[in-house]
Design an enzyme around this catalytic site. Structure first.
Site, PDB file in Angstrom:
ATOM      1  N   ASP A  15       0.396   4.597   5.521  1.00 48.92           N
ATOM      2  CA  ASP A  15       0.294   3.891   6.726  1.00 48.92           C
ATOM      3  C   ASP A  15      -0.365   4.930   7.824  1.00 48.92           C
ATOM      4  O   ASP A  15      -0.384   6.017   7.620  1.00 48.92           O
ATOM      5  CB  ASP A  15       1.679   3.744   7.379  1.00 48.92           C
ATOM      6  CG  ASP A  15       2.604   2.610   6.473  1.00 48.92           C
ATOM      7  OD1 ASP A  15       2.067   1.545   6.638  1.00 48.92           O
ATOM      8  OD2 ASP A  15       3.586   3.158   5.943  1.00 48.92           O
ATOM      9  N   ASP A  21       2.318  -4.981   2.355  1.00 51.55           N
ATOM     10  CA  ASP A  21       3.318  -4.532   3.014  1.00 51.55           C
ATOM     11  C   ASP A  21       3.489  -5.580   4.426  1.00 51.55           C
ATOM     12  O   ASP A  21       4.457  -5.321   5.130  1.00 51.55           O
ATOM     13  CB  ASP A  21       3.069  -3.107   3.678  1.00 51.55           C
ATOM     14  CG  ASP A  21       4.547  -2.524   3.889  1.00 51.55           C
ATOM     15  OD1 ASP A  21       5.336  -2.886   3.505  1.00 51.55           O
ATOM     16  OD2 ASP A  21       4.242  -1.518   4.886  1.00 51.55           O
ATOM     17  N   HIS A  52      -0.279  -3.036   9.982  1.00 55.68           N
ATOM     18  CA  HIS A  52       0.870  -3.845  10.260  1.00 55.68           C
ATOM     19  C   HIS A  52       2.104  -3.016  11.061  1.00 55.68           C
ATOM     20  O   HIS A  52       3.224  -3.686  11.111  1.00 55.68           O
ATOM     21  CB  HIS A  52       1.287  -4.245   8.988  1.00 55.68           C
ATOM     22  CG  HIS A  52       1.337  -3.229   7.945  1.00 55.68           C
ATOM     23  ND1 HIS A  52       0.215  -2.770   7.210  1.00 55.68           N
ATOM     24  CD2 HIS A  52       2.429  -2.537   7.615  1.00 55.68           C
ATOM     25  CE1 HIS A  52       0.651  -1.745   6.426  1.00 55.68           C
ATOM     26  NE2 HIS A  52       2.157  -1.450   6.503  1.00 55.68           N
ATOM     27  N   HIS A  93       1.179   3.906  -0.665  1.00 54.47           N
ATOM     28  CA  HIS A  93       0.990   3.263   0.370  1.00 54.47           C
ATOM     29  C   HIS A  93       0.937   4.258   1.542  1.00 54.47           C
ATOM     30  O   HIS A  93       1.987   4.608   1.978  1.00 54.47           O
ATOM     31  CB  HIS A  93       2.103   2.272   0.598  1.00 54.47           C
ATOM     32  CG  HIS A  93       1.992   1.447   1.787  1.00 54.47           C
ATOM     33  ND1 HIS A  93       0.806   0.367   1.939  1.00 54.47           N
ATOM     34  CD2 HIS A  93       2.964   1.102   2.828  1.00 54.47           C
ATOM     35  CE1 HIS A  93       0.915  -0.387   2.796  1.00 54.47           C
ATOM     36  NE2 HIS A  93       2.143   0.417   3.577  1.00 54.47           N
TER      37      HIS A  93
END
EC number: 3.2.1.24
Length: 1123
Positions: A69, A150, A409, A67
């Site tokens: 970001d 997420d 997010h 994951h």
């Protein structure tokens, strides 16, 4: 020291050593990856301890993933340069070496993994489209299954949007702990999610929920220090627990976490060891298969099992414990919580200025996309112009990528480090300047039709500029062309405002300013209001707001001339509103065709009369602040804090009135100079030229506007509250998710922060009494959090800042002390009227006309008014997108907002409309929402579903269901040789006809091409007259840096970012526990020793005192007995 005491001390030290060692092992998550040898005796022991996992054989899909970001604790470039590039190169190498290995990247296929509470649906669709188009163009791959793991809660718009993009299955994660616990116990971790009652199965998709989080199960994490025996034992227990939480025997297990696989070889090597042991012993655990997999493989297997079991009898399924139906969920997953004190409702409002700038930049991007697309279409017979314009296409796409990037997010939410948010702010500014340039050139190519007019192509013809403040100093002999762009598919008649500056405070000069509609040469009414009456305020000295009512064609442009008239015979229709200083705010009322507004003595709203219904309501408008030390960037926590009144007593009241606007300005914290701490501006728009009995009010007359300018106060969370007296709404209120309104219920068993919900466009209350059917709506200009804490009350959080962190990942306080200038819009009306109007009002507020300015003396050859549409779209059809994709393919989205009377919608079609006025199009094809091939989920209507009334989420469903309503029909016709689907359907004059039907709350997408008239294209040769040339980099950065957010703003936009790189001195929990484990026994020991010493000293002192007393007595006796 005797032996007993020594033993006690040794025992205490031993306990401390054991406790410390245990704690260190728990907290140490950064051990190097270690390889262990297989120990057959240990493995046999494991298999003896663990029984069968499930009667039915399990299929286990291991999902390696990382994951990554696009911005959080580090910025985008740092993450790529230091981590992501190594993850990608390492993974590609591993996959090439071993075909059995799999890896999951890009997750949902979007440009980022967007937030679901604060990102608008337009921006969500944009970021998804950018990613899906890139995947198709670059890798020829189309997303069918998604991994949205997420975001901090999930919106009901997600299944609607994703299913419209062809996505059939979704994995989610961040569901509130209590909700997830219930889902596990009820075996509802797999369910069907319906996004809209109006769309029904069309908005449904299959969802699977992660059991814990998206990281490795604890015992198989390569970074954790476990033996092979412990890894296998821990894994088998994990899958046993996992299998007991769901109906199916298809299990998905994530192998990854944030930024994992930077050393892909090592991570796979550790997994290989325990995986081989499990694979060699599958039969003992009833495991059918266990392998590395993709999300697609997992969902295909899951779908196959459900389809297979749904074909069996109930008796057959009962033998395996399988329910023949899946749970159908029709709500959302807000708010998200990780405990009673951890409701993630603060980020709905965190960084309000950034949220506004993102939304504002998105509208600018929409304007840029529309105007560029129309410029290409209108110049389709000029190869030189097309070539010139196409040089802008890369800029346009990069600007879309920037808008997509900030939907992440941790960006639009404001939950990144401050320097990361600053990086994204700079990217937004760069994209804005680029879009200014694209719009300027597109306007030139759209409006300058006289290519042979040298006066319009030489250096004296200035480009269209963005002007936040139009400087009219020394401009008596010049005029400006103000070109307004309407991004809506409906005709617009509304108030607009813009700022001007003159070189001196000259009333006669100001009253000579005139505004003329160019196409009609009609001088229109304007009203001028000074922004600040204090001459000490040099930054805004001689700054004024100009108000006017303008008309804009659908999706079109209209030109107005602004000038200072030097002709004494000329009579500008101009009113200069002179300020009136008031002692109290209740000295005046506002009146327009719709409302009468009364105020309290402090200038806040007290009473509103709806002139349409003659309803009079007491409305208490107040500002408040929660004081707290428990909140953070994510979490709003009121525990231990208090609610205080805020902005209760202004220092100064300034009233302006005129034919277009009534305005009351309140200043707070006024000092001797021009500084003020806060500003509140009450405003109502007027149009005295219409007859209210025969004409509809302008859309700007349908609300009372409250503007405010406030700083972030430390450890304060600021709200504005509207309380309607005697309104009974039974704790029910409504918030919109961008597509439709969702029902909310205030739970009085919870605190106010636990009852906050995200608001994208508006929050509203409806009266539930039989004798009254009014609705009260507050529209917002950015994403916020809101609630309804008591009957008749709407509370909206507008700013928040704190010097504490909530320890949810940012690990740094969100110190946003910057100024936020904003507007709220209050409306009261009958429920049936608002059913028709509420969405349109919201769209008008968020799609305000965009103004560009050209300074020149000659407009010869320019179109003065332009619209590409032959007619405006039907009142319930919103043109959501018009943009150019690759290879000059055009994308179009139409949204049925269902803002019509439901009593007539089922019996009549909406207005029939042709699409474009003169532009010829071809290859008109319906597509999915991201402009890829339209695909239908053929399985979704085959699932048998049930609604579980015991599900712990009690609100969030659609306010209305229009599932049985008749779709709206729009007929597009076009001259010439169109290649439209159903091309045989031809009407009069050999026109190709296409009828489109759009259901309520449905968005339909299409692609087409403009017909380039090749036989008419002017060749690129020297015989062609001077062409329009692109204007490059004409907007200076300083103009953007000095931009004011709103017409009333005293201060330019100035975000307060700071450098928060590195570690924050947060409480060290490990050190705290270790210090307690050391300090407690040591402290007790020290206290005991101290007490013993004190006791002994006192005892010795007492003994000594007794001895002295005895000696004194003896001496006294001797003295007495002596002669």
């Amino acid at each position: 020291m005797n032996k007993t005491k020594l033993i006690k001390i040794i025992f205490v030290i031993g306990v401390w050593i054991l406790l410390s060692t245990f704690i260190i092992n728990i907290y140490n998550e950064n051990f190097e990856i270690v390889n262990y040898n297989n120990n057959s005796q240990s493995l046999k022991k494991i298999f003896q301890l663990n029984g069968d996992l499930k009667d039915e054989k399990l299929s286990i899909f291991l999902i390696p993933h990382s994951h990554c970001d696009s911005g959080w604790l580090q910025d985008y470039d740092w993450y790529y340069n230091h981590v992501v590039q190594y993850i990608l190169s390492g993974i590609v190498n591993e996959l090439n070496l071993d075909k059995e290995k799999k890896f999951n990247w890009v997750e949902i296929g979007g440009w980022v993994q967007n937030d679901e509470a604060t990102a608008t649906i337009d921006d969500v669709i944009t970021q998804m489209t950018q990613g899906h188009q890139w995947l198709k163009d670059t890798l020829n791959y189309t997303i069918e299954y998604a991994w949205q793991i997420d975001p901090f809660g999930y919106s009901s718009s997600t299944p609607t949007i994703f299913s419209s993009m062809g996505i059939k299955g979704l994995i989610i994660n961040r569901v509130s702990d209590d909700v997830k616990s219930y889902m596990k116990s009820a075996k509802e971790m797999e369910f069907i999610w319906k996004g809209s009652e109006s769309l029904g199965e069309q908005s449904q998709m299959l969802v699977s929920t992660l059991n814990v989080h998206y990281d490795y199960p604890k015992h198989i994490d390569p970074k954790k220090d476990f033996s092979l025996e412990e890894r296998v034992k821990g894994f088998t227990k994990y899958i046993k627990d996992l299998s007991n939480t769901r109906e199916s025997s298809i299990l998905m297990i994530p192998l990854g976490d944030d930024f994992r696989y930077s050393n892909a070889k090592n991570e796979f090597s550790v997994s290989k060891e325990w995986l081989k042991v499990i694979q060699d012993n599958k039969e003992k655990y009833n495991i059918k298969e266990i392998k590395y997999a993709t999300i697609d493989e997992y969902f295909i297997a899951l779908e196959d099992e459900f389809m297979n079991k749904l074909g069996k009898t109930v008796e057959e399924n009962l033998k395996t414990g399988f329910s023949s139906t899946l749970s159908l969920y029709n709500k959302d997953f807000f708010p998200y919580s990780t405990g009673d004190l951890e409701y993630w409702t603060g980020y709905y409002t965190t960084r309000p200025l950034l949220k506004r700038l993102i939304r504002e930049s998105s509208l600018l991007q929409k304007s840029s996309d529309i105007l560029y697309t129309l410029a290409i279409g209108e110049n389709s017979n000029n190869q030189i112009d097309i070539n010139n314009l196409q040089t802008l296409s890369n800029q346009l796409n990069e600007n879309r990528n920037t808008i997509a990037l900030v939907q992440h997010h941790d960006i639009v939410t404001g939950t990144s480090r401050s320097f990361v948010l600053n990086d994204n702010f700079q990217r937004l500014q760069k994209s804005r300047i680029s879009n200014y340039n694209i719009i300027s050139n597109s306007l030139e190519y759209l409006l300058n039709k006289d290519n042979n007019n040298n006066e319009n192509t030489d250096s004296t013809n200035e480009p269209f500029n963005f002007e936040n403040v139009i400087d009219l100093s020394n401009e008596i002999n010049n005029q400006y062309s103000l070109v307004f762009h309407n991004t809506l598919g409906w005709e617009v008649n509304q108030h607009v405002s813009f700022r001007i500056k003159v070189n001196k405070n000259d009333n006669q000069l100001l009253e000579s300013i005139q505004l003329v509609e160019a196409i009609s040469n009609k001088t229109i009414q304007i009203q001028i209001i000074p922004i600040q009456d204090d001459s000490n305020c040099q930054s805004i000295e001689n700054n004024y707001i100009v108000f006017a009512i303008i008309n804009l064609p659908p999706l079109g442009l209209n030109t107005y001339y602004l000038s200072i008239s030097s002709n004494e015979d000329s009579k500008p229709n101009t009113i200069l509103s002179k300020p009136k200083l008031l002692k109290k705010g209740n000295e005046i009322n506002f009146n327009n065709n719709r409302f009468k507004v009364e105020f309290e003595s402090n200038g806040l709203i007290s009473k509103i009369t709806d002139k349409n219904s003659n309803e009079i309501k007491t409305i208490e408008q107040t500002f408040h602040q929660y004081s707290t030390k428990k909140s953070g960037p994510y979490i709003f926590n009121v525990k231990g804090g208090k609610k205080h009144g805020f902005l209760e007593n202004p220092d100064k009241f300034i009233y302006h009135d005129g034919p277009l606007v009534s305005q009351l300005t309140m200043l707070y914290g006024v000092d001797d100079g021009c500084n003020v701490t806060s500003i509140v501006v009450q405003r109502i728009y007027k149009n005295n030229e219409i007859d209210n009995s025969n004409s509809k009010s302008l859309i700007t007359e349908n609300y009372i506007e409250t503007g405010y300018s406030i700083n972030g106060d430390m450890n304060r969370e600021t709200t504005i509250n509207y309380k309607v007296k005697d309104l009974e709404n039974d704790d029910i209120f409504y918030t919109d998710n961008g597509l439709e309104s969702r029902k909310r219920i205030y739970n009085h068993d919870r605190t106010v922060n636990q009852n906050y919900y995200p608001v994208l466009g508006y929050i509203k209350l409806k009266e539930t009494s039989e004798n009254n059917n009014h609705q009260y709506t507050v529209y917002v200009d950015r994403s916020v959090g809101a609630t309804s804490p008591s009957d008749g009350e709407m509370e909206i959080m507008i700013h928040r800042t704190m010097d504490t962190d909530d320890w949810k990942g940012v690990n740094w306080p969100s110190k946003d002390i910057g100024r936020s200038d904003a507007k709220l819009y209050f409306n009261m009306d009958l429920v049936n009227n608002q059913l028709q109007n509420e969405k349109r009002i919201s769209l008008h507020i968020t799609n305000q006309p965009i103004m560009f300015v050209k300074k020149h003396n000659n407009q010869t050859g320019y179109l003065l008014k332009y619209s590409p549409l032959s007619n405006q779209l039907p009142s319930n059809i919103h043109l959501q997108s018009l943009l150019t994709l690759k290879n000059n393919t055009v994308g179009l989205r139409l949204f049925n907002i269902h803002e019509v009377d439901s009593n007539t919608q089922s019996t009549t079609d909406t207005d029939k409309s042709t699409l474009f006025n003169e532009l010829e199009i071809s290859n008109f094809i319906e597509t999915g929402l991201s402009f890829l091939k339209l695909t239908k989920n053929n399985l979704i209507d085959k699932y048998s579903t049930r609604i579980n009334k015991k599900f712990p989420v009690k609100c969030g469903e659609s306010e209305y269901s229009f599932i049985n309503e008749k779709p709206s029909s729009i007929i597009f016709s076009n001259n010439g040789t169109n290649n439209i689907i159903d091309g045989e359907n031809k009407g009069e004059n050999n026109k190709t006809i296409e009828t489109i039907q759009i259901k309520p709350h449905e968005i339909k997408s299409f692609t087409f091409n403009f017909n380039f008239q090749l036989d008419q294209i002017i060749p690129n040769n020297n015989n062609y007259a001077i062409n329009k040339e692109l204007n490059n980099e004409y907007i200076e950065q300083s103009i953007e840096n000095q931009r004011y957010e709103y017409d009333f703003s005293f201060f330019p936009i100035k975000p307060t970012f700071y450098d928060d790189r590195g570690k924050y001195n947060r409480p060290n929990h490990l050190a705290l526990i270790l210090s307690l484990s050391i300090g407690t026994p040591a402290g007790i020991l020290i206290i005991v020793i101290a007490l013993v010493v004190i006791y002994k000293k006192r005892k010795n002192r007492k003994t000594l005192t007794s001895s002295y007393s005895l000696l004194n007595l003896i001496l006294k006796d001797r003295a007495d007995s002596s002669p």
